[in-house]
Design an enzyme around this catalytic site. Structure first.
Site, PDB file in Angstrom:
ATOM      1  CD  GLU A  49     -46.380 -58.090  36.964  1.00 40.20           C
ATOM      2  OE1 GLU A  49     -45.000 -57.865  36.356  1.00 40.20           O
ATOM      3  OE2 GLU A  49     -46.975 -58.761  36.513  1.00 40.20           O
ATOM      4  CG  ASP A  60     -36.285 -62.884  34.010  1.00 33.52           C
ATOM      5  OD1 ASP A  60     -37.794 -61.361  33.646  1.00 33.52           O
ATOM      6  OD2 ASP A  60     -36.718 -63.275  34.929  1.00 33.52           O
TER       7      ASP A  60
END
Length: 271
Positions: A49, A60
């Site tokens: 990824e 995040d």
């Protein structure tokens, strides 16, 4: 079958679980991204990824937010990330690459142009964090038409309707966010993950990768006992943040190899 589908089919045939590491493209050094991708593959990654840096990465935690800020400050764009994938593909035609990011850079490029550019670069999957599955039918269809798997997130709070919506549009694998909150959070509860996966699999006939909160070989092994794949990102980004630049690729490959060994141990039946 797509490269991702082939990878998971091979893992299932071998009785093994997948390892999906994440790094942010361009961090800590845009010139090193391709080298780091190869280090992930050499360490034993089944799928890579690759984060597309964005100025407001709402899902995040601080570690990956900082990595995005550093990459953006060094001029990393969606176009340069696609160039990284193309250069990675010059040496590695086997390891699937999934771009993970947010809608804004893709929408600026346009979904059709992005699908074509990603296909030409050798991208295998795309996970757009802020695209809800209920509103992503057209986007997912464009990705699949380009041979790219549209990948979606599910969480502990996902309803049966949300799981079913993902089942209608996703391919490749599903990324199950094992914790409420943002990436890098702690306090992983493997038993709660084990309890949720059957509900996902009953509506989404795809492998389930589990991420958020995995920081070491022990937690990777525990998650591999119940999931099809282990996704790890914040810990790797932190490793790169702290590493001496000349040693970064070797340290990354070594840590991924430790995870690989732990996951393979989890996949083997007891003697």
């Amino acid at each position: 079958m797509s490269r991702i589908q082939n990878t998971f089919a091979a893992l299932a045939a071998q009785g093994r679980k997948g390892l999906i590491p994440f790094i942010t493209a361009g961090d800590p050094d845009p010139a090193k991204t391709v080298e780091l991708m190869h280090a992930l593959a050499e360490g034993g990654a089944d799928v890579i990824e690759l984060g597309v840096p964005f100025s407001d990465p709402m899902a995040d935690g601080p570690v990956i937010q900082r990595s995005s800020e550093r990459a953006l400050a060094k001029g990393v764009t969606l176009h340069s990330v696609l160039d990284d994938v193309k250069r990675f593909r010059a040496r590695d035609q086997k390891t699937p690459v999934v771009l993970m990011g947010y809608a804004n850079p893709i929408e600026r490029m346009g979904a059709d142009a992005f699908a074509a550019a990603a296909r030409d670069a050798g991208v295998d999957g795309v996970l757009v964090v802020d695209y809800p599955p209920e509103e992503s039918h057209d986007f997912a269809a464009k990705m699949r038409a380009a041979g790219i798997d549209p990948i979606f997130l599910l969480a502990p709070t996902s309803t049966d309707d949300r799981i079913a919506a993902v089942g209608q549009v996703a391919s490749g694998y599903v990324y199950y966010v094992s914790l409420k909150g943002v990436t890098g959070a702690a306090n992983l509860d493997v038993s709660s993950i084990a309890g949720k996966i059957p509900a996902i699999k009953s509506r989404v006939p795809l492998p389930v990768g589990v991420g958020f909160g995995i920081r070491d070989a022990a937690t990777a092994r525990a998650v591999a006992e119940v999931a099809d794949a282990v996704v790890i990102g914040s810990r790797l980004v932190q490793l790169l943040e702290q590493a001496v630049p000349e040693r970064a690729a070797a340290e990354l490959a070594g840590f991924v190899a430790e995870l690989r060994a732990a996951i393979d141990g989890a996949a083997k039946p007891a003697a």
